[in-house]
Design a protein around this motif. Structure first.
Motif, PDB file in Angstrom:
ATOM      1  N   VAL A   1       8.764   6.414   5.655  1.00  0.00           N
ATOM      2  CA  VAL A   1       8.254   7.236   4.849  1.00  0.00           C
ATOM      3  C   VAL A   1       8.740   7.079   2.999  1.00  0.00           C
ATOM      4  O   VAL A   1       9.668   6.773   3.029  1.00  0.00           O
ATOM      5  N   THR A   2       7.619   6.822   2.413  1.00  0.00           N
ATOM      6  CA  THR A   2       7.901   7.129   0.978  1.00  0.00           C
ATOM      7  C   THR A   2       8.520   8.434   0.525  1.00  0.00           C
ATOM      8  O   THR A   2       8.105   9.422   1.016  1.00  0.00           O
TER       9      THR A   2
ATOM     10  N   ARG B   1       1.042  -1.203  -0.055  1.00  0.00           N
ATOM     11  CA  ARG B   1      -0.018  -0.024  -0.083  1.00  0.00           C
ATOM     12  C   ARG B   1       0.894   1.246  -0.046  1.00  0.00           C
ATOM     13  O   ARG B   1       0.433   2.431  -0.297  1.00  0.00           O
ATOM     14  N   CYS B   2       2.058   1.078   0.226  1.00  0.00           N
ATOM     15  CA  CYS B   2       3.243   2.353   0.139  1.00  0.00           C
ATOM     16  C   CYS B   2       3.196   2.774  -1.106  1.00  0.00           C
ATOM     17  O   CYS B   2       3.813   2.149  -2.016  1.00  0.00           O
ATOM     18  N   THR B   3       3.023   4.070  -1.562  1.00  0.00           N
ATOM     19  CA  THR B   3       3.237   4.532  -2.845  1.00  0.00           C
ATOM     20  C   THR B   3       3.825   5.736  -2.640  1.00  0.00           C
ATOM     21  O   THR B   3       3.499   6.560  -1.588  1.00  0.00           O
ATOM     22  N   CYS B   4       4.199   6.337  -3.798  1.00  0.00           N
ATOM     23  CA  CYS B   4       4.856   7.574  -3.993  1.00  0.00           C
ATOM     24  C   CYS B   4       3.863   8.499  -4.896  1.00  0.00           C
ATOM     25  O   CYS B   4       3.094   7.831  -5.704  1.00  0.00           O
ATOM     26  N   ARG B   5       3.617   9.647  -4.934  1.00  0.00           N
ATOM     27  CA  ARG B   5       2.882  10.457  -5.672  1.00  0.00           C
ATOM     28  C   ARG B   5       3.686  11.721  -6.545  1.00  0.00           C
ATOM     29  O   ARG B   5       4.556  12.202  -5.855  1.00  0.00           O
ATOM     30  N   ASN B   6       3.053  11.678  -7.583  1.00  0.00           N
ATOM     31  CA  ASN B   6       3.807  12.802  -8.420  1.00  0.00           C
ATOM     32  C   ASN B   6       3.147  13.982  -8.157  1.00  0.00           C
ATOM     33  O   ASN B   6       1.747  13.942  -7.553  1.00  0.00           O
TER      34      ASN B   6
ATOM     35  N   GLY C   1      10.835  23.790 -12.365  1.00  0.00           N
ATOM     36  CA  GLY C   1      11.538  24.338 -13.919  1.00  0.00           C
ATOM     37  C   GLY C   1      12.393  23.178 -13.993  1.00  0.00           C
ATOM     38  O   GLY C   1      13.124  23.306 -15.138  1.00  0.00           O
ATOM     39  N   VAL C   2      12.914  22.518 -13.378  1.00  0.00           N
ATOM     40  CA  VAL C   2      13.935  21.349 -13.527  1.00  0.00           C
ATOM     41  C   VAL C   2      13.376  19.958 -13.534  1.00  0.00           C
ATOM     42  O   VAL C   2      12.528  19.669 -12.655  1.00  0.00           O
ATOM     43  N   SER C   3      13.879  19.266 -14.255  1.00  0.00           N
ATOM     44  CA  SER C   3      13.169  17.975 -14.533  1.00  0.00           C
ATOM     45  C   SER C   3      14.570  16.738 -14.054  1.00  0.00           C
ATOM     46  O   SER C   3      15.648  17.149 -14.509  1.00  0.00           O
ATOM     47  N   TYR C   4      14.043  15.811 -13.677  1.00  0.00           N
ATOM     48  CA  TYR C   4      14.873  14.586 -13.210  1.00  0.00           C
ATOM     49  C   TYR C   4      14.147  13.277 -13.343  1.00  0.00           C
ATOM     50  O   TYR C   4      13.076  13.308 -12.948  1.00  0.00           O
ATOM     51  N   MET C   5      14.777  12.122 -13.386  1.00  0.00           N
ATOM     52  CA  MET C   5      14.339  10.936 -13.026  1.00  0.00           C
ATOM     53  C   MET C   5      14.487  10.642 -11.490  1.00  0.00           C
ATOM     54  O   MET C   5      15.664  10.777 -11.194  1.00  0.00           O
ATOM     55  N   ALA C   6      13.365   9.944 -10.954  1.00  0.00           N
ATOM     56  CA  ALA C   6      13.554   9.571  -9.809  1.00  0.00           C
ATOM     57  C   ALA C   6      12.766   8.338  -9.405  1.00  0.00           C
ATOM     58  O   ALA C   6      11.910   7.873 -10.102  1.00  0.00           O
ATOM     59  N   ARG C   7      13.184   7.616  -8.294  1.00  0.00           N
ATOM     60  CA  ARG C   7      12.769   6.306  -8.119  1.00  0.00           C
ATOM     61  C   ARG C   7      11.885   6.391  -6.654  1.00  0.00           C
ATOM     62  O   ARG C   7      12.420   7.077  -5.818  1.00  0.00           O
ATOM     63  N   CYS C   8      10.799   5.798  -6.941  1.00  0.00           N
ATOM     64  CA  CYS C   8      10.000   5.824  -5.545  1.00  0.00           C
ATOM     65  C   CYS C   8      10.574   4.875  -4.531  1.00  0.00           C
ATOM     66  O   CYS C   8      10.684   3.768  -4.693  1.00  0.00           O
ATOM     67  N   GLU C   9      11.080   5.393  -3.386  1.00  0.00           N
ATOM     68  CA  GLU C   9      11.862   4.516  -2.330  1.00  0.00           C
ATOM     69  C   GLU C   9      11.319   4.600  -0.819  1.00  0.00           C
ATOM     70  O   GLU C   9      10.531   5.676  -0.570  1.00  0.00           O
ATOM     71  N   MET C  10      11.590   4.004  -0.069  1.00  0.00           N
ATOM     72  CA  MET C  10      11.279   4.006   1.390  1.00  0.00           C
ATOM     73  C   MET C  10      12.540   4.357   2.151  1.00  0.00           C
ATOM     74  O   MET C  10      13.540   3.842   2.061  1.00  0.00           O
ATOM     75  N   ASN C  11      12.222   5.486   2.763  1.00  0.00           N
ATOM     76  CA  ASN C  11      13.264   5.941   3.796  1.00  0.00           C
ATOM     77  C   ASN C  11      12.832   5.902   5.150  1.00  0.00           C
ATOM     78  O   ASN C  11      11.663   6.715   5.556  1.00  0.00           O
TER      79      ASN C  11
ATOM     80  N   ASP D   1       1.126  15.540  -9.986  1.00  0.00           N
ATOM     81  CA  ASP D   1      -0.287  15.640 -10.685  1.00  0.00           C
ATOM     82  C   ASP D   1      -1.007  14.593 -10.145  1.00  0.00           C
ATOM     83  O   ASP D   1      -2.244  14.312 -10.741  1.00  0.00           O
ATOM     84  N   GLY D   2      -0.689  13.932  -8.962  1.00  0.00           N
ATOM     85  CA  GLY D   2      -1.513  13.075  -8.187  1.00  0.00           C
ATOM     86  C   GLY D   2      -1.266  11.429  -8.717  1.00  0.00           C
ATOM     87  O   GLY D   2      -1.951  10.751  -8.085  1.00  0.00           O
ATOM     88  N   THR D   3      -0.573  11.356  -9.655  1.00  0.00           N
ATOM     89  CA  THR D   3      -0.227   9.793 -10.185  1.00  0.00           C
ATOM     90  C   THR D   3       0.458   8.956  -9.037  1.00  0.00           C
ATOM     91  O   THR D   3       1.257   9.628  -8.455  1.00  0.00           O
ATOM     92  N   LYS D   4       0.020   7.892  -8.899  1.00  0.00           N
ATOM     93  CA  LYS D   4       0.612   6.972  -7.911  1.00  0.00           C
ATOM     94  C   LYS D   4       1.488   5.953  -8.413  1.00  0.00           C
ATOM     95  O   LYS D   4       1.411   5.407  -9.523  1.00  0.00           O
ATOM     96  N   TYR D   5       3.001   5.920  -7.612  1.00  0.00           N
ATOM     97  CA  TYR D   5       3.835   5.092  -8.140  1.00  0.00           C
ATOM     98  C   TYR D   5       4.020   4.094  -7.048  1.00  0.00           C
ATOM     99  O   TYR D   5       4.377   4.314  -5.841  1.00  0.00           O
ATOM    100  N   GLU D   6       4.453   2.608  -7.444  1.00  0.00           N
ATOM    101  CA  GLU D   6       4.745   1.692  -6.476  1.00  0.00           C
ATOM    102  C   GLU D   6       6.347   1.841  -6.071  1.00  0.00           C
ATOM    103  O   GLU D   6       6.873   2.491  -7.007  1.00  0.00           O
ATOM    104  N   LEU D   7       6.708   1.162  -5.043  1.00  0.00           N
ATOM    105  CA  LEU D   7       8.062   1.262  -4.692  1.00  0.00           C
ATOM    106  C   LEU D   7       8.953   0.533  -5.737  1.00  0.00           C
ATOM    107  O   LEU D   7       8.366  -0.378  -6.444  1.00  0.00           O
ATOM    108  N   GLY D   8       9.960   1.238  -6.095  1.00  0.00           N
ATOM    109  CA  GLY D   8      11.010   0.460  -7.099  1.00  0.00           C
ATOM    110  C   GLY D   8      10.409   1.446  -8.458  1.00  0.00           C
ATOM    111  O   GLY D   8      11.568   1.292  -9.447  1.00  0.00           O
ATOM    112  N   GLN D   9       9.440   2.001  -8.865  1.00  0.00           N
ATOM    113  CA  GLN D   9       9.033   2.440 -10.043  1.00  0.00           C
ATOM    114  C   GLN D   9       9.965   3.972 -10.222  1.00  0.00           C
ATOM    115  O   GLN D   9      10.089   4.578  -9.174  1.00  0.00           O
TER     116      GLN D   9
END
Length: 91
Positions: free
Chosen positions: A68-69, A32-37, A55-65, A39-47
């Motif tokens: 907290v996601t 059930r732990c997810t990250c949100r972008n 104004g800055v774009s980058y690739m990021a992975r949803c992780e648990m710290n 825009d509200g889009t949900k991402y599972e851990l690891g996605q």
């Protein structure tokens, strides 16, 4: 000198604590732990997702710290696709 029964109880208690700690550390994260972008889009851990902040774009992975996601930056920039109009066939 300490009693053998007391030492045995202490040893068993320490072994039980170690087993509980090991099983808790080895348990998989809750699905059930997810990250949100933004825009509200949900991402599972690891996605991985393209994150845009200020104004800055980058690739990021949803992780648990801790408990907290969070988004962890993977690399600068996001993949883009460009279409060259001279190579697109006319319909």
């Amino acid at each position: 000198m300490k009693s053998p029964v007391g030492l045995r109880v202490l040893a068993l208690s320490l072994a039980a604590i170690a087993m509980v700690a090991e099983s808790a550390a080895a348990s998989p994260p809750d699905r059930r732990c997810t990250c949100r972008n933004r825009d509200g889009t949900k991402y599972e851990l690891g996605q991985i997702a393209c994150i845009r902040v200020g104004g800055v774009s980058y690739m990021a992975r949803c992780e648990m710290n801790l408990n907290v996601t969070t988004w962890k930056k993977v690399r600068d920039g996001c993949p883009t696709a460009h279409v060259n109009s001279s190579t697109v066939p006319a319909l």
